[in-house]
Design a protein around this motif. Structure first.
Motif, PDB file in Angstrom:
ATOM      1  N   THR A  81       0.840  -1.195   0.000  1.00 16.33           N
ATOM      2  CA  THR A  81       0.000   0.000   0.000  1.00 16.33           C
ATOM      3  C   THR A  81       0.874   1.243   0.000  1.00 16.33           C
ATOM      4  N   HIS A  82       0.381   2.296  -0.649  1.00 12.58           N
ATOM      5  CA  HIS A  82       1.065   3.582  -0.711  1.00 12.58           C
ATOM      6  C   HIS A  82       0.184   4.624  -0.033  1.00 12.58           C
ATOM      7  N   ALA A  83       0.671   5.197   1.065  1.00 11.46           N
ATOM      8  CA  ALA A  83      -0.067   6.284   1.699  1.00 11.46           C
ATOM      9  C   ALA A  83      -0.014   7.520   0.801  1.00 11.46           C
ATOM     10  N   ARG A  84      -1.026   8.344   0.902  1.00 15.38           N
ATOM     11  CA  ARG A  84      -1.082   9.546   0.061  1.00 15.38           C
ATOM     12  C   ARG A  84      -0.123  10.626   0.559  1.00 15.38           C
ATOM     13  N   HIS A  85       0.016  10.725   1.892  1.00 13.67           N
ATOM     14  CA  HIS A  85       0.838  11.781   2.480  1.00 13.67           C
ATOM     15  C   HIS A  85       1.926  11.179   3.355  1.00 13.67           C
ATOM     16  N   PHE A  86       2.976  11.969   3.590  1.00 14.84           N
ATOM     17  CA  PHE A  86       4.019  11.579   4.528  1.00 14.84           C
ATOM     18  C   PHE A  86       3.620  11.997   5.943  1.00 14.84           C
ATOM     19  N   VAL A  87       3.848  11.106   6.897  1.00  8.45           N
ATOM     20  CA  VAL A  87       3.691  11.447   8.310  1.00  8.45           C
ATOM     21  C   VAL A  87       5.057  11.873   8.826  1.00  8.45           C
ATOM     22  N   TYR A  88       5.105  12.919   9.652  1.00 10.30           N
ATOM     23  CA  TYR A  88       6.390  13.423  10.146  1.00 10.30           C
ATOM     24  C   TYR A  88       6.261  13.895  11.584  1.00 10.30           C
ATOM     25  N   ARG A  89       7.396  14.082  12.239  1.00 11.81           N
ATOM     26  CA  ARG A  89       7.466  14.671  13.570  1.00 11.81           C
ATOM     27  C   ARG A  89       8.555  15.730  13.565  1.00 11.81           C
ATOM     28  N   LEU A  90       8.279  16.882  14.147  1.00 11.96           N
ATOM     29  CA  LEU A  90       9.245  17.958  14.247  1.00 11.96           C
ATOM     30  C   LEU A  90       9.577  18.181  15.714  1.00 11.96           C
ATOM     31  N   LEU A  91      10.868  18.160  16.032  1.00 10.12           N
ATOM     32  CA  LEU A  91      11.331  18.406  17.394  1.00 10.12           C
ATOM     33  C   LEU A  91      12.273  19.604  17.361  1.00 10.12           C
ATOM     34  N   ARG A  92      11.830  20.707  17.991  1.00 13.13           N
ATOM     35  CA  ARG A  92      12.593  21.954  17.939  1.00 13.13           C
ATOM     36  C   ARG A  92      12.984  22.369  19.362  1.00 13.13           C
ATOM     37  N   PRO A  93      14.285  22.442  19.669  1.00 17.85           N
ATOM     38  CA  PRO A  93      14.707  22.869  21.003  1.00 17.85           C
ATOM     39  C   PRO A  93      14.273  24.298  21.300  1.00 17.85           C
ATOM     40  N   GLU A  94      14.230  24.661  22.585  1.00 19.74           N
ATOM     41  CA  GLU A  94      13.869  26.033  22.948  1.00 19.74           C
ATOM     42  C   GLU A  94      14.899  27.023  22.426  1.00 19.74           C
ATOM     43  N   ALA A  95      16.165  26.610  22.411  1.00 19.06           N
ATOM     44  CA  ALA A  95      17.224  27.470  21.871  1.00 19.06           C
ATOM     45  C   ALA A  95      17.945  26.697  20.772  1.00 19.06           C
ATOM     46  N   PRO A  96      17.320  26.551  19.609  1.00 16.01           N
ATOM     47  CA  PRO A  96      17.899  25.699  18.558  1.00 16.01           C
ATOM     48  C   PRO A  96      19.114  26.335  17.900  1.00 16.01           C
ATOM     49  N   SER A  97      20.017  25.494  17.437  1.00 18.38           N
ATOM     50  CA  SER A  97      21.106  25.958  16.596  1.00 18.38           C
ATOM     51  C   SER A  97      20.554  26.234  15.204  1.00 18.38           C
ATOM     52  N   THR A  98      21.426  26.596  14.290  1.00 21.61           N
ATOM     53  CA  THR A  98      20.987  26.841  12.913  1.00 21.61           C
ATOM     54  C   THR A  98      20.838  25.549  12.123  1.00 21.61           C
ATOM     55  N   GLU A  99      21.228  24.425  12.726  1.00 25.25           N
ATOM     56  CA  GLU A  99      21.223  23.149  12.017  1.00 25.25           C
ATOM     57  C   GLU A  99      19.885  22.421  12.108  1.00 25.25           C
ATOM     58  N   THR A 100      19.529  21.770  11.013  1.00 24.61           N
ATOM     59  CA  THR A 100      18.377  20.873  10.974  1.00 24.61           C
ATOM     60  C   THR A 100      18.872  19.490  10.577  1.00 24.61           C
ATOM     61  N   ILE A 101      18.316  18.465  11.204  1.00 22.26           N
ATOM     62  CA  ILE A 101      18.637  17.089  10.819  1.00 22.26           C
ATOM     63  C   ILE A 101      17.354  16.415  10.348  1.00 22.26           C
ATOM     64  N   VAL A 102      17.374  15.906   9.125  1.00 23.09           N
ATOM     65  CA  VAL A 102      16.247  15.166   8.569  1.00 23.09           C
ATOM     66  C   VAL A 102      16.545  13.678   8.738  1.00 23.09           C
ATOM     67  N   LEU A 103      15.602  12.942   9.338  1.00 24.30           N
ATOM     68  CA  LEU A 103      15.823  11.558   9.736  1.00 24.30           C
ATOM     69  C   LEU A 103      14.927  10.610   8.948  1.00 24.30           C
ATOM     70  N   LEU A 104      15.531   9.597   8.339  1.00 27.21           N
ATOM     71  CA  LEU A 104      14.793   8.602   7.566  1.00 27.21           C
ATOM     72  C   LEU A 104      15.053   7.218   8.152  1.00 27.21           C
ATOM     73  N   HIS A 105      14.008   6.580   8.641  1.00 27.06           N
ATOM     74  CA  HIS A 105      14.091   5.318   9.358  1.00 27.06           C
ATOM     75  C   HIS A 105      14.412   4.140   8.447  1.00 27.06           C
ATOM     76  N   GLY A 106      14.735   3.010   9.084  1.00 24.05           N
ATOM     77  CA  GLY A 106      14.912   1.757   8.361  1.00 24.05           C
ATOM     78  C   GLY A 106      13.595   1.008   8.243  1.00 24.05           C
ATOM     79  N   SER A 107      13.621  -0.134   7.562  1.00 17.21           N
ATOM     80  CA  SER A 107      12.408  -0.939   7.382  1.00 17.21           C
ATOM     81  C   SER A 107      11.802  -1.313   8.728  1.00 17.21           C
ATOM     82  N   GLY A 108      10.514  -1.094   8.855  1.00 14.13           N
ATOM     83  CA  GLY A 108       9.828  -1.409  10.099  1.00 14.13           C
ATOM     84  C   GLY A 108       9.863  -0.306  11.124  1.00 14.13           C
ATOM     85  N   GLY A 109      10.605   0.765  10.849  1.00 17.71           N
ATOM     86  CA  GLY A 109      10.668   1.894  11.778  1.00 17.71           C
ATOM     87  C   GLY A 109       9.576   2.905  11.484  1.00 17.71           C
ATOM     88  N   ASP A 110       9.718   4.104  12.058  1.00 18.23           N
ATOM     89  CA  ASP A 110       8.777   5.178  11.777  1.00 18.23           C
ATOM     90  C   ASP A 110       9.471   6.515  11.967  1.00 18.23           C
TER      91      ASP A 110
END
Length: 293
Positions: A81-110
């Motif tokens: 099955t192919h979902a229509r949209h991507f599900v995501y989670r955003l975690l932003r620290p109270e005092a974030p740096s300028t860096e963003t990390i995009v995370l892509l799980h392995g099979s069976g993860g989320d």
């Protein structure tokens, strides 16, 4: 007397199994707890975004430094099955740096599977975890698989384009800068990052590929001279480790800078991976600072 001994043995085994499952039980979804990781001082998960046709919460009890649940399955067949949209989670620290990390799980993860790893290597970065749209025989993936080392080429390209479109839209909406973004992928997710780098040059400039292999049978002649990769293979990973040099050579032949490492592990991620990734990110930040000067 024998019955008493049997009952005692059952109690011991039950206690052992309960302890063994404790690590997974502690790592539930961001929607279920205020601080599921216990590692991000001051980090606040943003409200869980609704995606049409998808549940609002991640599945519970997903370990972060986890085994790719489907990596050693001889053949994945059955309904896809192919979902229509991507599900995501955003975690932003109270005092974030300028860096963003995009995370892509392995099979069976989320979308939450790699948060603990990311928080250990870059505690001040904003984290964007994304879930692949494919469910194949009940396993969440980034694209359809034929065997552990053979993949549906049309599906890879279709999902790569969909991910790129989603990423550009989401990064713009959250006011995040792709030029200050690192991509970290594990196994199936790492493979998609490599494929996206080859299919959509200029989008990814820094990426960590954990337990990755090449998945495109006809990789385009892309210019990757501006891209830096860290690849981390497992010495005891019998399925994917033999493909690591092939992927590294492919990326180098396109001009990319590839730092190839191997750790004393199998397909499972662990503390040695955390150290390797942390050291590489620190060195990359220093080099970026020197370049700007």
């Amino acid at each position: 007397m024998d019955n008493n001994r049997l009952a005692a043995l059952v109690l011991i085994l039950t206690a052992f199994l309960g302890c063994a499952g404790l690590a997974e039980a502690r790592d539930s979804s961001l929607c279920a707890q205020k601080d599921p990781t216990g590692l991000a001082a001051g980090a606040k998960p943003e409200p869980c975004p609704e995606a049409k046709g998808e549940p609002a919460t991640a599945s519970a009890a997903q370990p972060v430094l986890r085994h790719d649940a489907a990596a050693t399955t001889p053949v994945i067949a059955g309904p896809i099955t192919h979902a229509r949209h991507f599900v995501y989670r955003l975690l932003r620290p109270e005092a974030p740096s300028t860096e963003t990390i995009v995370l892509l799980h392995g099979s069976g993860g989320d979308e939450a599977s790699l948060f603990k790893l990311a928080l250990r290597v870059a505690p001040d970065a904003t984290l964007l975890g994304v879930r692949g749209r494919i469910v194949q025989k009940g396993i969440k993936r980034w694209y359809a698989r034929i065997t552990p080392t053979e993949f549906d080429q049309a599906d890879i390209r279709k999902e790569a384009k969909a991910f790129v479109d989603f990423l550009k839209s989401r990064m713009a909406a959250e006011k995040l800068d792709l030029e200050h973004t690192v991509f970290i992928g594990y196994s199936n997710g790492a493979n998609l990052i490599a494929a996206v780098s080859l299919l959509y040059p200029g989008l990814i400039e820094r990426a960590v590929l954990l337990r990755a292999m090449p998945v495109l049978t006809k990789a385009p002649e892309t210019d990757l001279r501006r891209v830096r990769f860290l690849t981390v293979s497992g010495e005891k990973d019998r399925i994917y480790a033999p493909f690591a040099p092939v992927l590294e050579a492919l990326l180098r032949n396109r001009g990319a800078t590839v730092d190839a490492r191997q750790v004393a592990a199998g397909h499972l991620l662990g503390d040695e991976d955390v150290k390797v990734v942390s050291d590489w990110l620190s060195a990359a930040d220093m080099m970026a600072g020197d370049t700007k000067q």
